[in-house]
Design a protein around this motif. Structure first.
Motif, PDB file in Angstrom:
ATOM      1  N   TYR A 255       0.804  -1.217   0.000  1.00 46.45           N
ATOM      2  CA  TYR A 255       0.000   0.000   0.000  1.00 46.45           C
ATOM      3  C   TYR A 255       0.839   1.270   0.000  1.00 46.45           C
ATOM      4  O   TYR A 255       0.380   2.320  -0.446  1.00 46.45           O
ATOM      5  N   GLY A 256       2.055   1.183   0.486  1.00 47.58           N
ATOM      6  CA  GLY A 256       2.878   2.373   0.592  1.00 47.58           C
ATOM      7  C   GLY A 256       3.543   2.799  -0.694  1.00 47.58           C
ATOM      8  O   GLY A 256       3.668   3.987  -0.965  1.00 47.58           O
ATOM      9  N   THR A 257       3.945   1.857  -1.503  1.00 51.23           N
ATOM     10  CA  THR A 257       4.684   2.175  -2.727  1.00 51.23           C
ATOM     11  C   THR A 257       3.907   3.125  -3.632  1.00 51.23           C
ATOM     12  O   THR A 257       4.443   4.134  -4.082  1.00 51.23           O
ATOM     13  N   ALA A 258       2.657   2.816  -3.878  1.00 52.82           N
ATOM     14  CA  ALA A 258       1.846   3.668  -4.764  1.00 52.82           C
ATOM     15  C   ALA A 258       1.672   5.061  -4.174  1.00 52.82           C
ATOM     16  O   ALA A 258       1.700   6.060  -4.900  1.00 52.82           O
ATOM     17  N   ARG A 259       1.522   5.136  -2.866  1.00 54.79           N
ATOM     18  CA  ARG A 259       1.348   6.439  -2.216  1.00 54.79           C
ATOM     19  C   ARG A 259       2.610   7.283  -2.338  1.00 54.79           C
ATOM     20  O   ARG A 259       2.546   8.483  -2.591  1.00 54.79           O
ATOM     21  N   TYR A 260       3.771   6.654  -2.139  1.00 56.64           N
ATOM     22  CA  TYR A 260       5.026   7.401  -2.276  1.00 56.64           C
ATOM     23  C   TYR A 260       5.235   7.841  -3.727  1.00 56.64           C
ATOM     24  O   TYR A 260       5.660   8.970  -3.978  1.00 56.64           O
ATOM     25  N   LEU A 261       4.940   6.979  -4.666  1.00 53.63           N
ATOM     26  CA  LEU A 261       5.098   7.353  -6.073  1.00 53.63           C
ATOM     27  C   LEU A 261       4.180   8.504  -6.444  1.00 53.63           C
ATOM     28  O   LEU A 261       4.567   9.400  -7.208  1.00 53.63           O
ATOM     29  N   THR A 262       2.956   8.508  -5.912  1.00 50.97           N
ATOM     30  CA  THR A 262       2.032   9.616  -6.148  1.00 50.97           C
ATOM     31  C   THR A 262       2.589  10.909  -5.567  1.00 50.97           C
ATOM     32  O   THR A 262       2.510  11.972  -6.190  1.00 50.97           O
TER      33      THR A 262
END
Length: 126
Positions: free
Chosen positions: A61-68
């Motif tokens: 769940y964190g990877t997409a949030r950081y990329l955003t």
């Protein structure tokens, strides 16, 4: 929240203690880095409260949030790491950045608390 920021700062300083000859042209500008790190800490805090603590779940769940978040600031993870590495080799500047980050986080906390106080003190319709 402060213990996580202190832990992050300590680990970052330890990992990137080596000095480099990178020019400032290749790193994220100081004020933008302050805003980005502020948002990263807010994101970290929100994930800590809403996502289970397993490493796989945080990664999922964190990877997409950081990329955003990186996309919002028009940087990529490589540029962020390079900039973080540079700033950790400049301890006085890095400490000044974290002083600003703490002020930003406190302002966000105060704003949220003020809104919550208004909501809880508002008259309830009958």
């Amino acid at each position: 929240m402060r213990k996580y920021i202190t832990l992050f700062f300590s680990v970052s300083l330890l990992l990137f203690a080596c000095t480099t000859n990178k020019s400032k042209v290749e790193i994220i500008e100081h004020d933008q880095m302050v805003r980005l790190l502020t948002d990263i800490h807010v994101l970290d805090g929100s994930m800590y409260n809403t996502v289970s603590q397993s490493t796989d779940t945080l990664y999922k769940y964190g990877t997409a949030r950081y990329l955003t978040l990186f996309k919002k600031y028009h940087v990529d993870s490589v540029e962020f790491r390079r900039s973080l590495k540079y700033y950790t080799t400049q301890p006085i500047e890095f400490q000044a950045m974290y002083d600003k980050i703490l002020v930003n986080l406190q302002a966000k906390t105060d704003s949220i608390n003020k809104k919550l106080l208004k909501i809880t003190n508002a008259p309830h319709p009958k």
